[in-house]
Design a protein around this motif. Structure first.
Motif, PDB file in Angstrom:
ATOM      1  N   ALA A   4       4.696   5.096 -18.511  1.00 42.23           N
ATOM      2  CA  ALA A   4       4.767   3.662 -18.192  1.00 42.23           C
ATOM      3  C   ALA A   4       5.953   3.373 -17.260  1.00 42.23           C
ATOM      4  CB  ALA A   4       4.870   2.837 -19.469  1.00 42.23           C
ATOM      5  N   THR A   5       7.047   4.088 -17.462  1.00 39.93           N
ATOM      6  CA  THR A   5       8.225   3.902 -16.606  1.00 39.93           C
ATOM      7  C   THR A   5       7.922   4.362 -15.182  1.00 39.93           C
ATOM      8  OG1 THR A   5       9.535   4.393 -18.565  1.00 39.93           O
ATOM      9  CG2 THR A   5      10.700   4.381 -16.462  1.00 39.93           C
ATOM     10  N   ILE A   6       7.302   5.532 -15.085  1.00 34.92           N
ATOM     11  CA  ILE A   6       6.928   6.055 -13.763  1.00 34.92           C
ATOM     12  C   ILE A   6       5.974   5.071 -13.080  1.00 34.92           C
ATOM     13  CG2 ILE A   6       5.686   7.913 -12.575  1.00 34.92           C
ATOM     14  CD1 ILE A   6       6.730   9.808 -14.800  1.00 34.92           C
ATOM     15  N   ALA A   7       5.008   4.571 -13.853  1.00 34.59           N
ATOM     16  CA  ALA A   7       4.007   3.663 -13.277  1.00 34.59           C
ATOM     17  C   ALA A   7       4.665   2.424 -12.670  1.00 34.59           C
ATOM     18  CB  ALA A   7       3.000   3.244 -14.354  1.00 34.59           C
ATOM     19  N   ILE A   8       5.715   1.949 -13.311  1.00 37.99           N
ATOM     20  CA  ILE A   8       6.349   0.712 -12.838  1.00 37.99           C
ATOM     21  C   ILE A   8       7.364   0.973 -11.715  1.00 37.99           C
ATOM     22  CG2 ILE A   8       7.917  -1.168 -13.587  1.00 37.99           C
ATOM     23  CD1 ILE A   8       6.348  -1.007 -16.322  1.00 37.99           C
ATOM     24  N   HIS A   9       7.959   2.165 -11.713  1.00 37.87           N
ATOM     25  CA  HIS A   9       9.042   2.389 -10.751  1.00 37.87           C
ATOM     26  C   HIS A   9       8.769   3.389  -9.630  1.00 37.87           C
ATOM     27  CE1 HIS A   9      11.862  -0.207 -12.812  1.00 37.87           C
ATOM     28  NE2 HIS A   9      11.409   0.282 -13.957  1.00 37.87           N
ATOM     29  N   ALA A  10       7.917   4.378  -9.849  1.00 33.84           N
ATOM     30  CA  ALA A  10       7.786   5.437  -8.839  1.00 33.84           C
ATOM     31  C   ALA A  10       7.314   4.886  -7.500  1.00 33.84           C
ATOM     32  CB  ALA A  10       6.834   6.522  -9.327  1.00 33.84           C
ATOM     33  N   GLY A  11       8.006   5.267  -6.446  1.00 29.24           N
ATOM     34  CA  GLY A  11       7.645   4.859  -5.095  1.00 29.24           C
ATOM     35  C   GLY A  11       8.127   3.466  -4.739  1.00 29.24           C
ATOM     36  N   GLN A  12       8.778   2.797  -5.709  1.00 30.55           N
ATOM     37  CA  GLN A  12       9.122   1.398  -5.466  1.00 30.55           C
ATOM     38  C   GLN A  12      10.596   1.131  -5.724  1.00 30.55           C
ATOM     39  OE1 GLN A  12       5.753  -1.081  -7.285  1.00 30.55           O
ATOM     40  NE2 GLN A  12       5.554   0.923  -8.218  1.00 30.55           N
ATOM     41  N   GLU A  13      11.242   0.613  -4.694  1.00 32.80           N
ATOM     42  CA  GLU A  13      12.628   0.186  -4.829  1.00 32.80           C
ATOM     43  C   GLU A  13      12.707  -1.209  -4.249  1.00 32.80           C
ATOM     44  OE1 GLU A  13      14.682   3.292  -2.763  1.00 32.80           O
ATOM     45  OE2 GLU A  13      14.228   4.624  -4.464  1.00 32.80           O
ATOM     46  N   ALA A  45       0.560   1.569  12.227  1.00 29.53           N
ATOM     47  CA  ALA A  45       0.224   1.399  10.810  1.00 29.53           C
ATOM     48  C   ALA A  45      -0.982   2.206  10.326  1.00 29.53           C
ATOM     49  CB  ALA A  45       0.036  -0.072  10.478  1.00 29.53           C
ATOM     50  N   ARG A  46      -1.756   2.786  11.244  1.00 33.21           N
ATOM     51  CA  ARG A  46      -2.780   3.719  10.755  1.00 33.21           C
ATOM     52  C   ARG A  46      -2.083   4.955  10.191  1.00 33.21           C
ATOM     53  NH1 ARG A  46      -4.667   6.804  14.372  1.00 33.21           N
ATOM     54  NH2 ARG A  46      -5.401   5.225  15.826  1.00 33.21           N
ATOM     55  N   THR A  47      -1.044   5.379  10.900  1.00 35.05           N
ATOM     56  CA  THR A  47      -0.305   6.578  10.502  1.00 35.05           C
ATOM     57  C   THR A  47       0.494   6.349   9.227  1.00 35.05           C
ATOM     58  OG1 THR A  47      -0.077   6.942  12.870  1.00 35.05           O
ATOM     59  CG2 THR A  47       1.224   8.368  11.427  1.00 35.05           C
ATOM     60  N   SER A  48       1.259   5.262   9.191  1.00 37.34           N
ATOM     61  CA  SER A  48       1.951   4.963   7.940  1.00 37.34           C
ATOM     62  C   SER A  48       2.347   3.502   7.844  1.00 37.34           C
ATOM     63  CB  SER A  48       3.163   5.879   7.739  1.00 37.34           C
ATOM     64  OG  SER A  48       4.105   5.658   8.740  1.00 37.34           O
ATOM     65  N   ASN A  49       2.403   3.061   6.611  1.00 40.06           N
ATOM     66  CA  ASN A  49       2.708   1.670   6.306  1.00 40.06           C
ATOM     67  C   ASN A  49       3.508   1.681   5.006  1.00 40.06           C
ATOM     68  OD1 ASN A  49       1.913  -0.771   4.510  1.00 40.06           O
ATOM     69  ND2 ASN A  49       1.497  -1.454   6.590  1.00 40.06           N
ATOM     70  N   PRO A  50       4.614   0.926   4.937  1.00 36.58           N
ATOM     71  CA  PRO A  50       5.475   1.008   3.754  1.00 36.58           C
ATOM     72  C   PRO A  50       4.779   0.622   2.441  1.00 36.58           C
ATOM     73  CG  PRO A  50       6.583  -0.163   5.535  1.00 36.58           C
ATOM     74  CD  PRO A  50       5.157   0.036   5.968  1.00 36.58           C
ATOM     75  N   THR A  51       3.854  -0.338   2.474  1.00 34.66           N
ATOM     76  CA  THR A  51       3.165  -0.730   1.234  1.00 34.66           C
ATOM     77  C   THR A  51       2.260   0.409   0.767  1.00 34.66           C
ATOM     78  OG1 THR A  51       3.089  -2.922   2.240  1.00 34.66           O
ATOM     79  CG2 THR A  51       2.000  -2.665   0.112  1.00 34.66           C
ATOM     80  N   ARG A  52       1.524   0.974   1.733  1.00 38.32           N
ATOM     81  CA  ARG A  52       0.638   2.094   1.390  1.00 38.32           C
ATOM     82  C   ARG A  52       1.451   3.294   0.921  1.00 38.32           C
ATOM     83  NH1 ARG A  52      -2.041   3.761   6.354  1.00 38.32           N
ATOM     84  NH2 ARG A  52      -1.211   5.855   6.244  1.00 38.32           N
ATOM     85  N   LEU A  53       2.554   3.536   1.608  1.00 37.30           N
ATOM     86  CA  LEU A  53       3.396   4.681   1.247  1.00 37.30           C
ATOM     87  C   LEU A  53       3.922   4.549  -0.183  1.00 37.30           C
ATOM     88  CD1 LEU A  53       4.543   7.278   2.504  1.00 37.30           C
ATOM     89  CD2 LEU A  53       6.579   5.976   3.138  1.00 37.30           C
ATOM     90  N   ALA A  54       4.296   3.343  -0.561  1.00 39.98           N
ATOM     91  CA  ALA A  54       4.786   3.129  -1.932  1.00 39.98           C
ATOM     92  C   ALA A  54       3.688   3.472  -2.933  1.00 39.98           C
ATOM     93  CB  ALA A  54       5.231   1.680  -2.110  1.00 39.98           C
ATOM     94  N   LEU A  55       2.468   3.045  -2.639  1.00 39.59           N
ATOM     95  CA  LEU A  55       1.354   3.346  -3.542  1.00 39.59           C
ATOM     96  C   LEU A  55       1.065   4.846  -3.563  1.00 39.59           C
ATOM     97  CD1 LEU A  55      -0.977   2.505  -5.398  1.00 39.59           C
ATOM     98  CD2 LEU A  55      -2.388   2.213  -3.346  1.00 39.59           C
ATOM     99  N   GLU A  56       1.120   5.475  -2.391  1.00 43.31           N
ATOM    100  CA  GLU A  56       0.837   6.915  -2.332  1.00 43.31           C
ATOM    101  C   GLU A  56       1.843   7.689  -3.181  1.00 43.31           C
ATOM    102  OE1 GLU A  56      -1.495   7.069   1.939  1.00 43.31           O
ATOM    103  OE2 GLU A  56       0.679   7.332   1.994  1.00 43.31           O
ATOM    104  N   ARG A  57       3.093   7.278  -3.126  1.00 44.30           N
ATOM    105  CA  ARG A  57       4.128   7.955  -3.934  1.00 44.30           C
ATOM    106  C   ARG A  57       3.914   7.660  -5.421  1.00 44.30           C
ATOM    107  NH1 ARG A  57       9.036   6.787   0.326  1.00 44.30           N
ATOM    108  NH2 ARG A  57       8.618   8.655   1.563  1.00 44.30           N
ATOM    109  N   ASN A  58       3.540   6.436  -5.706  1.00 43.45           N
ATOM    110  CA  ASN A  58       3.299   6.032  -7.083  1.00 43.45           C
ATOM    111  C   ASN A  58       2.160   6.851  -7.698  1.00 43.45           C
ATOM    112  OD1 ASN A  58       1.722   3.667  -8.917  1.00 43.45           O
ATOM    113  ND2 ASN A  58       3.934   3.796  -9.190  1.00 43.45           N
ATOM    114  N   LEU A  59       1.039   6.944  -6.983  1.00 42.63           N
ATOM    115  CA  LEU A  59      -0.121   7.655  -7.543  1.00 42.63           C
ATOM    116  C   LEU A  59       0.152   9.146  -7.668  1.00 42.63           C
ATOM    117  CD1 LEU A  59      -3.126   5.838  -5.792  1.00 42.63           C
ATOM    118  CD2 LEU A  59      -2.147   5.433  -8.065  1.00 42.63           C
ATOM    119  N   ALA A  60       0.867   9.707  -6.686  1.00 36.01           N
ATOM    120  CA  ALA A  60       1.222  11.131  -6.772  1.00 36.01           C
ATOM    121  C   ALA A  60       2.053  11.359  -8.034  1.00 36.01           C
ATOM    122  CB  ALA A  60       1.978  11.572  -5.524  1.00 36.01           C
TER     123      ALA A  60
END
Ligand SMILES: *Cc1c(COP(=O)(O)O)cnc(C)c1O
Length: 383
Positions: A4-13, A45-60
Motif C-alpha cells: 500500500a505504501t509503494i502504491a501511494i508513493h512509488a514514482g511520485q514526489e 510527449a510521445r517519447t516521454s511525459n512526466p505524468t506517464r512516467l510517474a505511472l510507469e514507475r509506479n506500476l513497475a
C-alpha cells in the motif's frame, strides 16, 4: 516497504515546480529546450511525459519490476510485447485467453508470419509438448476468463526457460496486489489497466512491466516508434486508481468469496467457476500462487433462457462488458465477451449458453448478494 505504501508513493514526489502533492497532468505535446541539445530530460510527449512516467514507475514498483511502459489500451500493450518476436518464430498461448488477444494473434500477427499454438496451459505438460525449436514466447493468462482456469506460473516458467523462451503473463484479473508473476519466474507482465488498476471504469489503458534490460529497451522503442501511448489524463486516472488498489482488492476479494459461496449453495446455480472455491480443481495452486482469489466469479444456470432471465432481472448489478470496477458488472460471455469464439471452442472451454460472469464490485456485499438472489429466483428451471 509494504504494497500500500509503494502504491501511494512509488514514482511520485511533490512536483518540482510547484510542490503539488499529486503528480500534475502535464498536458503538453512538447517541451521548451534551453539550447541545442539542452533539455530537462523531455523533448516530445510521445517519447516521454512526466505524468506517464510517474505511472510507469509506479506500476513497475507494484509488480516488483525495474521497467514499466504504459500504452493506450491493454491490447496495444500486448501488441507491443509481441513485437519481441519476429516472423518465423513461435508463441505458445493459453487457449482460453482474452478474446481480443486471440483476435490480435490469429487475425493480425499471424499475417506477419508469427506462429501461434493455443493450448490448455493449466496442464504444464501441454506447454512442454507445444514447444518447438522456434518457440520464443509462452503467453499465459491466469486465472482465465470466464472459466477461471489457473496456470502454474513457476512450472510454466521452468519449461519455457529450458527452451530459451520468454514467459509473458497477462495479470489483469488479479492485479499485482493478489498475484506477482515475476516472483514465480515470469519475464514480462502485461495489464489492461482499464480493469482493477484504474478500478473506476473511466479509462482505457495498458501496461508492460519487466526486468530484462534488452527487452525493456525494445518495448520502449516500440512505444515511441508505434506511438500507442497512454495520455497524460488517463495516466493520472490510473495513478489515482493505484493509490487505493490495496483497499479495493481486499474488498473485491472479500465480496468475491462471499458471492461465490452464496452462488455455490443456490438451487438455481448448477456450477460455479471460482478459484477460491474448494471445489475448484486448482484451488490448492491458486492458494499458493495468489494472495487472494479476486472478484471474478462465473456460474452456470443451465440454459440460455435462465441466463437471460438473470441478466435482465438484476437491478443493482449492471449488465455490461468489462470488469474490475468499483461497481458490480454482470455479463453473458457466450454472446458478449466471447461471441467471436467459435461455438465448438466455446463448448470445449465450458463457455455455455447458461454461463453468467460477475465482476463483483465494492458495494455492500449484502446488497450484491440480495440482488443476485432476487434475479436467480426469477429463473424457472430447477437444478
Ligand atoms: C480487458 C482485457 C484485455 C484488453 O484490454 P483493453 O484495455 O480493453 O485493451 C486484455 N486482457 C485481459 C485479461 C482483459 O480483461
Amino acid at each position: 516497504m509494504g504494497f500500500a505504501t509503494i502504491a501511494i508513493h512509488a514514482g511520485q514526489e511533490p512536483d518540482s515546480a510547484t510542490g503539488a502533492v499529486t503528480v500534475p497532468i502535464y498536458q503538453t505535446s512538447t517541451y521548451a529546450q534551453d539550447g541545442l541539445g539542452k533539455n530537462k530530460g523531455y523533448e516530445y510527449a510521445r517519447t516521454s511525459n512526466p505524468t506517464r512516467l510517474a505511472l510507469e514507475r509506479n506500476l513497475a514498483a507494484l509488480e516488483g519490476a525495474q521497467f514499466g511502459y504504459c500504452f493506450a489500451s491493454g491490447m496495444s500493450a500486448i501488441d507491443a510485447t509481441l513485437r519481441l518476436v519476429k516472423g518465423g518464430e513461435h508463441v505458445v498461448v493459453s487457449d482460453n485467453t482474452y478474446g481480443g488477444t486471440f483476435r490480435l494473434f490469429t487475425r493480425i500477427l499471424a499475417n506477419y508470419g508469427v506462429e501461434f499454438d493455443f493450448v490448455n496451459t493449466s496442464e504444464v505438460s501441454n506447454v512442454e509438448a507445444a514447444i518447438k525449436d522456434n518457440t520464443r514466447m509462452v503467453f499465459v493468462e491466469t486465472p482465465t476468463n470466464p472459466v477461471m482456469m489457473v496456470t502454474d506460473l513457476k512450472a510454466v516458467s521452468e519449461v519455457a526457460h529450458a527452451a530459451g523462451a520468454r514467459v509473458v503473463c497477462d495479470n489483469t484479473f488479479m492485479s499485482p496486489y493478489l498475484q506477482r508473476p515475476l516472483d514465480f519466474g515470469v519475464d514480462i507482465v502485461v495489464h489492461s489497466t482499464t480493469k482493477f488498476l484504474n478500478g473506476h471504469s473511466d479509462g482505457i489503458g495498458g501496461a508492460v512491466v519487466l526486468n530484462n534490460e534488452d527487452d525493456a529497451s525494445w518495448i520502449q522503442f516500440v512505444q515511441n516508434s508505434a506511438g500507442a501511448i497512454l495520455s497524460p489524463f488517463d495516466s493520472w486516472l490510473v495513478l489515482r486508481g493505484t493509490k487505493t488498489l490495496a483497499l479495493r482488492m481486499e474488498q473485491h476479494d472479500r465480496s468475491g468469496r462471499a458471492v461465490a459461496a452464496f452462488l455455490e449453495d443456490h438451487p438455481k446455480v448448477r456450477k460455479i467457476y471460482y478459484p477460491g472455491s474448494p471445489s475448484h480443481k486448482q484451488y490448492e495452486l491458486a492458494k499458493r500462487q495468489q494472495k487472494g482469489f479476486g472478484s471474478m466469479v462465473s456460474f452456470d444456470v443451465g440454459s440460455f433462457e435462465g441466463a437471460r432471465t438473470v441478466l435482465e432481472s438484476v437491478r443493482l448489478c449492471t449488465l455490461a462488458e468489462s470488469l474490475g470496477g468499483v461497481e458490480t458488472l454482470i455479463c453473458h460471455p457466450a454472446t458478449m465477451t466471447h461471441a467471436s469464439v467459435a461455438p465448438e471452442t466455446r463448448e470445449r472451454l465450458g463457455i455455455t449458453d447458461g454461463l453468467v460472469r460477475v465482476s463483483v464490485g465494492i458495494e455492500d456485499t449484502d446488497d450484491i448478494i440480495a440482488d443476485l438472489d432476487q434475479a436467480l429466483n426469477t429463473v424457472t428451471s430447477d437444478k
